[in-house]
Enzyme design. Structure first.
Site, PDB file in Angstrom:
ATOM      1  N   CYS A   1       1.092   5.193   3.409  1.00  0.00           N
ATOM      2  CA  CYS A   1       1.163   5.565   4.436  1.00  0.00           C
ATOM      3  C   CYS A   1       3.046   5.505   3.877  1.00  0.00           C
ATOM      4  O   CYS A   1       3.775   4.272   4.025  1.00  0.00           O
ATOM      5  CB  CYS A   1       1.306   4.625   5.616  1.00  0.00           C
ATOM      6  SG  CYS A   1      -0.825   5.474   6.458  1.00  0.00           S
TER       7      CYS A   1
ATOM      8  N   GLN B   1     -11.865  18.032   6.451  1.00  0.00           N
ATOM      9  CA  GLN B   1     -10.368  17.867   7.113  1.00  0.00           C
ATOM     10  C   GLN B   1     -10.555  16.686   7.415  1.00  0.00           C
ATOM     11  O   GLN B   1     -11.440  15.311   8.159  1.00  0.00           O
ATOM     12  CB  GLN B   1      -9.997  18.921   8.261  1.00  0.00           C
ATOM     13  CG  GLN B   1      -9.791  19.590   7.660  1.00  0.00           C
ATOM     14  CD  GLN B   1      -7.629  19.942   7.031  1.00  0.00           C
ATOM     15  OE1 GLN B   1      -7.581  19.381   7.320  1.00  0.00           O
ATOM     16  NE2 GLN B   1      -7.918  21.068   5.833  1.00  0.00           N
TER      17      GLN B   1
ATOM     18  N   ASP C   1      -6.717  29.054   1.217  1.00  0.00           N
ATOM     19  CA  ASP C   1      -6.534  27.858   1.701  1.00  0.00           C
ATOM     20  C   ASP C   1      -6.478  27.007   0.078  1.00  0.00           C
ATOM     21  O   ASP C   1      -7.446  26.090  -0.218  1.00  0.00           O
ATOM     22  CB  ASP C   1      -7.701  26.978   2.766  1.00  0.00           C
ATOM     23  CG  ASP C   1      -7.618  25.568   2.441  1.00  0.00           C
ATOM     24  OD1 ASP C   1      -6.132  25.174   2.928  1.00  0.00           O
ATOM     25  OD2 ASP C   1      -7.974  24.254   3.785  1.00  0.00           O
TER      26      ASP C   1
ATOM     27  N   GLU D   1     -15.399  30.081  -3.905  1.00  0.00           N
ATOM     28  CA  GLU D   1     -14.845  28.760  -3.696  1.00  0.00           C
ATOM     29  C   GLU D   1     -15.458  27.668  -5.063  1.00  0.00           C
ATOM     30  O   GLU D   1     -16.187  28.259  -5.861  1.00  0.00           O
ATOM     31  CB  GLU D   1     -15.602  27.435  -2.931  1.00  0.00           C
ATOM     32  CG  GLU D   1     -16.102  26.506  -2.902  1.00  0.00           C
ATOM     33  CD  GLU D   1     -14.837  25.678  -3.289  1.00  0.00           C
ATOM     34  OE1 GLU D   1     -14.178  24.413  -3.975  1.00  0.00           O
ATOM     35  OE2 GLU D   1     -13.996  26.245  -2.458  1.00  0.00           O
TER      36      GLU D   1
ATOM     37  N   CYS E   1      -7.284  -1.097   8.189  1.00  0.00           N
ATOM     38  CA  CYS E   1      -6.689   0.171   7.937  1.00  0.00           C
ATOM     39  C   CYS E   1      -6.377   0.285   9.291  1.00  0.00           C
ATOM     40  O   CYS E   1      -7.036   1.194  10.095  1.00  0.00           O
ATOM     41  CB  CYS E   1      -6.949   0.573   6.759  1.00  0.00           C
ATOM     42  SG  CYS E   1      -5.196   2.877   6.294  1.00  0.00           S
TER      43      CYS E   1
ATOM     44  N   TYR F   1     -10.781  29.869  -2.131  1.00  0.00           N
ATOM     45  CA  TYR F   1     -11.037  28.957  -1.837  1.00  0.00           C
ATOM     46  C   TYR F   1     -11.429  28.149  -0.838  1.00  0.00           C
ATOM     47  O   TYR F   1     -10.747  27.524   0.339  1.00  0.00           O
ATOM     48  CB  TYR F   1      -9.047  27.741  -1.932  1.00  0.00           C
ATOM     49  CG  TYR F   1      -8.442  28.507  -2.871  1.00  0.00           C
ATOM     50  CD1 TYR F   1      -7.769  27.707  -4.126  1.00  0.00           C
ATOM     51  CD2 TYR F   1      -7.338  29.281  -2.633  1.00  0.00           C
ATOM     52  CE1 TYR F   1      -7.287  28.754  -5.504  1.00  0.00           C
ATOM     53  CE2 TYR F   1      -6.293  30.188  -3.563  1.00  0.00           C
ATOM     54  CZ  TYR F   1      -6.675  29.716  -4.433  1.00  0.00           C
ATOM     55  OH  TYR F   1      -6.049  30.013  -5.671  1.00  0.00           O
TER      56      TYR F   1
ATOM     57  N   CYS G   1       1.282  -1.359   0.005  1.00  0.00           N
ATOM     58  CA  CYS G   1       0.009   0.366  -0.166  1.00  0.00           C
ATOM     59  C   CYS G   1       0.672   1.077   0.048  1.00  0.00           C
ATOM     60  O   CYS G   1       1.749   1.361   1.395  1.00  0.00           O
ATOM     61  CB  CYS G   1      -1.082  -0.035   0.780  1.00  0.00           C
ATOM     62  SG  CYS G   1      -1.809   1.258   1.771  1.00  0.00           S
TER      63      CYS G   1
ATOM     64  N   CYS H   1      -1.324  22.099   2.472  1.00  0.00           N
ATOM     65  CA  CYS H   1      -1.780  20.869   2.778  1.00  0.00           C
ATOM     66  C   CYS H   1       0.134  20.537   2.217  1.00  0.00           C
ATOM     67  O   CYS H   1       0.526  19.792   2.077  1.00  0.00           O
ATOM     68  CB  CYS H   1      -2.234  20.546   2.614  1.00  0.00           C
ATOM     69  SG  CYS H   1      -2.811  20.683  -0.103  1.00  0.00           S
TER      70      CYS H   1
END
Length: 409
Positions: A86, A239, A338, A292, A160, A268, A83, A365
């Site tokens: 991660c 989030q 954002d 947006e 998971c 945004y 996977c 991010c």
């Protein structure tokens, strides 16, 4: 032309962490981006990608000298060829945050020419059982899972470790139409919403997602943040960490510090999480303009914030809306933005800087995009005043930053 190294095994000393969930090593004059390794380790790497240029990519398949920060990955689906979700399960949680801090600092230094000490703060709950929103792919055999790193291959899973408990119970215990996708949301009320997106179909010769069908739940997720209850479509943006929205809203509010009667932009803006905080600050004599591009998010935002007549909604791409004279005729006192992972870009940064707000609060991010945009703001006379970073995505390489920019003194 250099012969390809793909599938070759090489032994390397692992160097510094790099943006993207890997570390940098060198072998025979070439750069090797190594996953599943930690700085300072000596490892055997299997080369997984090589286009013959100055660098290639590989996985650490044998650890010869381990870092003291190395731990046993808690998930049996984590590791080379498995996977790709991660990146850092093999590192202690403290080491994960230190690695992310090093990446943010390096990006600021390299792209924005800033030497800035970064501390990545943890959010409540620990590194497991936190992810409330997931998108799974379905393989040719009908089994759901997650894609391998930089690959379309689907790795079937039956659990998971970063997902909130029980979120995947009704997903992984059955088969689904091949090549479909599954959007799973576990909301603040503990309800699971599952939407199936059909296999791609051809439209004008190009594949597009097939029709979607709600399989479980109401399709309306309930979330709690900024002192409000939010109702929004379950597949819409929110989030993914349960503590993130409330934490970020508080930081944005503290740094925006609007006064009654101020004008603010929320770019945004999604469903208006930050706009709700700004609207409370500016009061009935102030205004908040939300921009947006998602019409669904705008519709949800209008419903959730109908008690705030001082909020106006502008559906469209931020760069297009900011190019409208009707919008920019009323310059803001404060701007919050954002943007998506690619960042705001020079057009948006220039439009914001020309409006000369007293403060810009930037939620990011991606540290590379943030650093590039900070450099662009600097060209227009704005400097980084404060920065906080949060481990809103434990076990992965992702990190959320919030930056305050002000006119240079």
């Amino acid at each position: 032309m250099t012969a390809t190294w793909k599938q070759r095994l090489i032994e390397v000393e692992v160097g510094a962490v790099a943006h993207g969930g890997h570390c940098v090593a060198r072998h025979e004059g070439r750069v090797v981006f190594v996953r599943h390794a930690l700085p300072g380790e000596r490892v055997v790497v299997r080369i997984t990608e090589d286009t013959g240029g100055s660098f290639c990519r590989g996985d650490a398949v044998e650890i010869l000298d381990a870092s003291p920060d190395r731990v046993q990955a808690p998930c049996r689906f984590a590791g080379p060829g498995l996977c790709g979700g991660c990146d850092w399960q093999h590192a202690s949680w403290q080491a994960q945050r230190e690695l992310k801090a090093a990446v943010v600092s390096e990006q600021l230094h390299r792209l924005a020419k800033l030497d800035w000490e970064v501390i990545v703060e943890d959010l409540p709950g620990g590194p497991e059982d936190w992810r409330t929103r997931m998108r799974l792919a379905v393989g040719p055999d009908g089994r759901p899972g997650f894609r391998a790193h930089r690959s379309h291959q689907v790795i079937p899973v039956d659990d998971c470790v970063i997902a909130v408990p029980n979120a995947l119970d009704t997903v992984v215990d059955r088969t689904w139409p091949a090549k479909s996708e599954l959007v799973v949301t576990r909301d603040a009320g503990g309800r699971t919403h599952l939407t199936e997106i059909g296999p791609p179909v051809l439209r004008r010769g190009r594949p597009v997602p097939g029709p979607s069908r709600l399989r479980q739940g109401s399709g309306t997720a309930t979330e709690l943040a900024a002192g409000r209850t939010w109702n929004l479509r379950s597949e819409g943006f929110w989030q993914v960490h349960p503590a993130a929205a409330d934490t970020f809203a508080k930081v944005v509010g503290d740094w925006a510090d609007c006064r009654p009667g101020d004008r603010a932009w929320d770019l945004y803006g999604g469903v208006g999480l930050f706009a709700s905080v700004l609207a409370d600050q500016v009061g009935p004599n102030g205004s908040v303009a939300v921009v947006e591009s998602s019409h669904g998010a705008v519709a949800d935002g209008k419903l959730n914030l109908s008690d705030h007549p001082n909020i106006s909604w502008h559906a469209g791409r931020t760069e297009d809306v900011l190019g409208s004279p009707d919008f920019t005729d009323l310059p803001p006192d404060v701007v919050v933005l954002d943007p998506p992972r690619k960042g705001a870009g020079k057009v948006v940064v220039t439009a914001i800087a020309r409006s000369r707000p007293a403060r810009v609060v930037y939620v990011a991010c991606d540290p590379a995009a943030l650093a590039r945009d900070i450099a662009s703001f600097a060209q227009h006379g704005y400097e980084l005043a404060q920065l906080r970073a949060f481990d809103a995505f434990p076990m992965t390489h992702h990190v959320e930053c919030i930056a305050l920019l002000e006119p240079a003194r």
